[in-house]
Scaffold this active site. Structure first.
Site, mmCIF file in Angstrom:
data_model
loop_
_atom_site.group_PDB
_atom_site.id
_atom_site.type_symbol
_atom_site.label_atom_id
_atom_site.label_comp_id
_atom_site.label_asym_id
_atom_site.label_seq_id
_atom_site.Cartn_x
_atom_site.Cartn_y
_atom_site.Cartn_z
ATOM 1 N N SER A 364 53.070 26.120 -71.613
ATOM 2 C CA SER A 364 54.269 25.889 -72.412
ATOM 3 C C SER A 364 55.182 25.003 -71.591
ATOM 4 C CB SER A 364 54.974 27.204 -72.724
ATOM 5 O OG SER A 364 56.262 26.919 -73.231
ATOM 6 N N ARG A 365 55.531 23.837 -72.131
ATOM 7 C CA ARG A 365 56.335 22.897 -71.337
ATOM 8 C C ARG A 365 57.828 23.221 -71.395
ATOM 9 N NH1 ARG A 365 52.752 18.741 -73.839
ATOM 10 N NH2 ARG A 365 50.920 18.787 -72.519
ATOM 11 N N VAL A 366 58.161 24.333 -72.067
ATOM 12 C CA VAL A 366 59.566 24.762 -72.069
ATOM 13 C C VAL A 366 59.737 25.873 -71.045
ATOM 14 C CG1 VAL A 366 61.355 25.858 -73.447
ATOM 15 C CG2 VAL A 366 60.020 24.006 -74.420
#
Length: 500
Positions: A364-366
């Site tokens: 997850s790039r968040v």
């Protein structure tokens, strides 16, 4: 009978006063070719791209190719009664769908017409299906979690409101089940859900609607269905119709979760349509703008700044791979547009690890920005422990003599994997996730046999709800795991183990 000139002139003057100029200018064209859901039209001088064109028999089309001497048009209905030489009219409208609260709880087709047999939808507002995505200034970074109720996702690959997280994997690995679980978990969270089925079997869509109804999720869900038997143009516009309905809620400051199931079939429908329109084919016969097809769709998911209402659209696009090949054309395109992916693996699925999430390839790039403090504290080491376990498990297949430390790590890894298993349509609240992950990661389950971990989890969480409700309430209110709470969890475990 005498005719007096002055009388005649007064009558004529009266008539002139009342005279209305009634000239309706309609831009019309002629069908010069029709077939395969495509019509070529001569005329229609001032036609717009994406404009609705009216054919005889109340069939509509959508203008896509504006060429020098004709307009290429895809039909949004059957072409059985359309023939060469038919007269068609412009409508001066872009394709639009009904939006608003009246859509909630309904099953509609790609044009927003009801297909659930519950009567007409009396919408007061319509929106065009194409819209430019929110700009940089109107957006805000993702900072609020959207809980899916799935332990492995909420702990390791958290999804935030306004994020786009791809669900990718081979057929029959549980991609739709994951998305449906996420929708069910939004009950009472004040999130409106939209499920867009593209090119699915009708029976599959009916099953999903049935599950959502049984779980009480249709009270806040819209289902947009464009099944495999429908025309390619309708499958093409379905996801845009879905996100348009979502934007109405986002602009009113609400949070929306939208699932596109799936974009592989969407790309295939677009390819069929483009080739019939004689657009030049590119790689794998897809048209050159197939990247733009998905980027302009997914870019419409956003978290808006408070100044612009603070609403959000979170997207869960689904992509089906062939033999686990995530480096194919459409999968790599969509991976590069989204803010992370959840990769589901066939081998894990058949080994009984469900949801079959490959923790190595998923991301997850968040990240932590979309997690509550309590989860951040507990699950910080989870990914690392699982990575070590995977390496050791692969290595341990060859060696029989394992030292004590390796044995312990393997045992711990097995228990974590067991805790991450979860039955379908059974989302877990974030408070319960924090408690059980705290227990397993702090090695309070080492004396429980692996087969009994699932049973332990179920009974222990019930025990906490009944005897230590203050722990759950505290985590829910403060969103944090204090030292006091941690002590209470250990106390609860000790107490529970006496009777387990």
């Amino acid at each position: 009978m005498e005719l007096r000139p002055e009388e005649i002139s007064s009558v004529i003057k009266e008539q002139i006063k009342k005279y209305e100029k009634r000239l309706d200018m309609v831009d019309i064209g002629t069908v010069i070719q029709v077939g395969d859901g495509i019509a070529r039209i001569h005329g229609l001088e001032g036609c717009m791209a994406g404009e609705l064109i009216e054919f005889p028999g109340e069939v509509y089309g959508m203008a896509l190719n504006l060429e020098e001497d004709n307009v290429g048009c895809v039909l949004l209905g059957t072409d059985d009664n359309i023939k060469e030489g038919d007269i068609v009219k412009k409508t001066n409208r872009i394709v639009e769908v009904p939006v608003g609260d009246v859509m909630i709880g309904r099953v509609v087709n790609a044009l927003g017409q009801p297909i659930d047999g519950k009567g007409a939808i009396n919408a007061a507002k319509f929106r065009p299906i194409e819209r430019i995505a929110p700009g940089v200034i109107t957006r805000k970074s993702v900072n609020q979690p959207l809980q899916t109720g799935i332990k492995s996702i909420d702990s390791m690959f958290p999804i935030g409101r306004g994020q786009r997280e791809l669900i990718i994997g081979d057929r029959q690995t549980g991609k739709t089940a994951l998305a449906v679980d996420a929708i069910i978990n939004q009950k009472g969270q004040d999130v409106i859900c939209i499920y867009v089925a593209i090119g699915q079997k009708r029976s599959t869509v009916a099953q999903i609607v049935d599950v959502l109804e049984k779980q009480g999720a249709m009270d806040y869900t819209i289902v947009v269905s464009s099944t495999a038997s429908e025309l390619a143009p309708l499958q093409y516009i379905a996801p845009y119709a879905g996100v348009t309905m979502g934007e109405e809620f986002m602009d009113n400051g609400k949070d929306v979760l939208i699932v596109y199931d799936d974009l592989s079939k969407h790309a295939i429908a677009y390819r069929a349509m483009s080739l019939l329109l004689r657009r030049p084919p590119g790689r794998e016969a897809f048209p050159g703008d197939v990247f733009y097809l998905h980027s302009r769709l997914l870019e419409r998911s956003a978290k808006l700044d408070e100044k612009y209402g603070g609403g959000s659209i979170t997207a869960l696009p689904i992509i089906e791979t062939l033999a686990g090949d995530i480096s194919a054309y459409i999968p790599t395109n969509v991976i590069s547009i989204t803010d992370g992916q959840i990769f589901l693996e066939t081998d894990l699925f058949f080994a009984g690890q469900r949801p079959a999430i490959n923790t190595g390839l998923s991301v997850s790039r968040v990240g932590g920005a979309a997690q509550i403090k309590a989860m951040k504290k507990v699950a910080g080491s989870l990914k690392l422990e699982l990575a070590q376990y995977r390496d050791l498990a692969a290595f341990a297949q060859f060696g029989s003599e394992l030292d004590k430390d390796t044995r312990e790590r393997l045992d711990q890894g097995e228990r974590i994997m067991e805790i991450l298993k979860q039955p379908q349509y059974n989302p877990v609240s974030v408070e319960h996730q924090v408690i059980i992950l705290y227990a397993v990661l702090n090695k309070h389950l080492t004396d429980i046999s692996v087969e009994k971990v699932g049973q332990f989890e179920k009974e222990f969480l019930n025990f906490v709800d009944n005897n230590f409700p203050d722990i759950v309430d505290s985590i829910r209110e403060t969103k944090d795991l204090t030292d006091d709470n941690a002590e209470r969890i250990v106390e609860a475990i000790t107490e529970f183990k006496k009777s387990f």
